[in-house]
Design a protein around this motif. Structure first.
Motif, PDB file in Angstrom:
ATOM      1  N   UNK A 262       0.826  -1.211   0.000  1.00  0.00           N
ATOM      2  CA  UNK A 262       0.000   0.000   0.000  1.00  0.00           C
ATOM      3  C   UNK A 262       0.865   1.268   0.000  1.00  0.00           C
TER       4      UNK A 262
ATOM      5  N   UNK B 276       2.862   1.010  -4.075  1.00  0.00           N
ATOM      6  CA  UNK B 276       1.968   1.050  -5.237  1.00  0.00           C
ATOM      7  C   UNK B 276       0.611   1.644  -4.872  1.00  0.00           C
ATOM      8  N   UNK B 277       0.253   1.623  -3.588  1.00  0.00           N
ATOM      9  CA  UNK B 277      -1.069   2.045  -3.131  1.00  0.00           C
ATOM     10  C   UNK B 277      -2.167   1.248  -3.826  1.00  0.00           C
ATOM     11  N   UNK B 278      -2.083  -0.074  -3.665  1.00  0.00           N
ATOM     12  CA  UNK B 278      -3.133  -0.921  -4.236  1.00  0.00           C
ATOM     13  C   UNK B 278      -4.411  -0.782  -3.408  1.00  0.00           C
TER      14      UNK B 278
END
Lengths: 301, 301
Positions: B227, B230-232
């Motif tokens: 997170x 990539x900040x999925x």
């Protein structure tokens, strides 16, 4: 022509770029403090640039330290600028009568570095300022992630026994590899504390050597994380600490090369070859901010 | 129709998907060992599926454990399959006379999970198998990164005092949060060592509790890293360990919730809400492999 403003804690760095994305005018003025003052000074920067460039602007971009919602231009937690929750984008639009895009300053700098350094492939801009954070550029555009926290790697813990971070966790990268970390670990009165630390380390001071080693390995760990997650082709090291220059780059490369010596897996990643230093004197955040409004053709040359 | 093969260490899981991406046929057969045998069995799987589906295939996709170059179909380090450097894609094309795309099995599973679970936004598939690695899907397509190492987060060290990893580093996530880690830390003869570990922990065994806690916090650290880089939007937990089911998910969520309790920054990320378990019985790697050849319209519904 487009204008870009990098709104820092003390000064606004403002540039005008032409349709090819080349900076053609630049000016600087004091930021001021508080919403009204900062907005007025940002508007004055735009007006001043307009006069220098003898042109109207198609768009204005703003890079600002704080939690930014690029979709609305709303800025929160801009503590250094003296406001907490402000509709900065529409506030500036009302003053300058042109469309305004607002972005986090690290993201704006990432976009500017990508363009001004003529990089290609996925790129991370690793900002070593008071804190540590990265901006990620993919195919010439910012990668913002699902909720705007992409690149917040300063708050990844890497040592369960490390120092407590302002974020409440322990051993975050930011606690060893940032201007704030140096201020805490090497507290002196000096205009350039990082340079002073490096000078003391070069002179053999054991504590300075220890803190510098922590910094090198923290930055190296940040690079490793960026490659093993996003797999960026290049990591550009920028921010206040990057003014230390070659000794910083060489030190981080030394740590990465040492790691590669004991891990063929890491060696295969060529981490030392993927990092570079932001050259001095580039207004990356201002130019990147100006590019926020530019069409894709300018962004992806 | 398209075919997808998930070539595992013991069996090949093969599916046929229709033009909407829905699996319509499935078969399994033994993998065999060595290049010639694995290629022959893969071809037999395609032929068998073709007979079941009563249709030719527009494309064949293969997910395979090893270092894969998707551009050439070359596979290296497929140690469990008994070959080290093989032009697997062209080898299979010669046998089945259809275009073959080859991808790392974790990446294939990521694509399949994204589609079969009807996810949206940027997604990571966190594979807890013998090792630990993630596949990343952005806009419905695999994010491979600059050099194919995106998502190799199992080799991010998070503890300077941790165990030495097979990769040569110390304290990698994989040394605490993987099937290999459980085999090393809880060595027993059991068909399902992770289930045995969880049973012992549920029974109060202090060592099992300690190892389970390491596993939970290692998986939680992997989620935090995905997170903060990539900040999925979602992290899907799959792989052999995911068969432990709810106790694994609950344990990891508990660690994440605990962290959020001492960090408002982490709390704002809602990490417990971003993770989910791969449902049992989905042939994610085979379906994802089949989708490698599908047009964008199928991939981005």
């Amino acid at each position: 022509m487009r204008a870009g403003l990098d709104i820092g804690g003390t000064k606004i760095d403002a540039v005008a770029i032409d349709d090819a994305g080349t900076p053609v005018q630049r000016l600087r003025l004091a930021t001021g403090f508080g919403e009204a003052e900062v907005l007025a000074n940002a508007a004055a920067a735009v007006t001043g640039l307009q006069r220098l460039a003898r042109s109207e602007f198609d768009s204005i971009g703003v890079g600002i330290p704080g939690l930014v919602d690029p979709a609305t231009g709303r800025v929160r937690h801009a503590v250094n600028l003296g406001f907490d929750d402000t509709a900065f984008g529409s506030g500036l639009e009302n003053l300058v009568h042109a469309p305004v895009a607002v972005e986090n300053d690290v993201n704006a700098a990432a976009l500017g570095a990508y363009h001004l350094m003529a990089l290609s492939g996925p790129v991370a801009y690793l900002n070593l300022g008071t804190g540590l954070a990265a901006g990620i550029v993919v195919d010439g555009s910012l990668w913002r992630g699902a909720r705007g926290v992409s690149g917040e790697i300063g708050h990844i813990p890497v040592d369960p026994l490390g120092a407590v971070c302002a974020c409440g966790q322990r051993g975050c990268l930011e606690t060893v590899a940032s201007g704030g970390a140096i201020a805490r670990l090497w507290p002196i009165e000096h205009a350039y504390p990082a340079q002073a630390l490096f000078a003391a380390a070069a002179g053999g001071d054991p504590e300075a050597l220890r803190i510098r080693a922590l910094l090198f390995s923290g930055v190296a760990a940040a690079v490793r994380i960026l490659v093993l997650t996003v797999d960026v082709e290049s990591v550009v090291i920028g921010g206040g600490l990057s003014h230390v220059g070659a000794p910083l780059l060489d030190g981080v490369r030394g740590v990465l090369a040492g790691w590669a010596g004991s891990s063929t897996f890491l060696a295969s990643l060529d981490l030392p070859g993927r990092i570079r230093l932001l050259p001095d004197g580039l207004s990356v955040a201002a130019v990147g901010a100006a590019m926020l409004g530019a069409p894709a053709a300018v962004l992806r040359p």
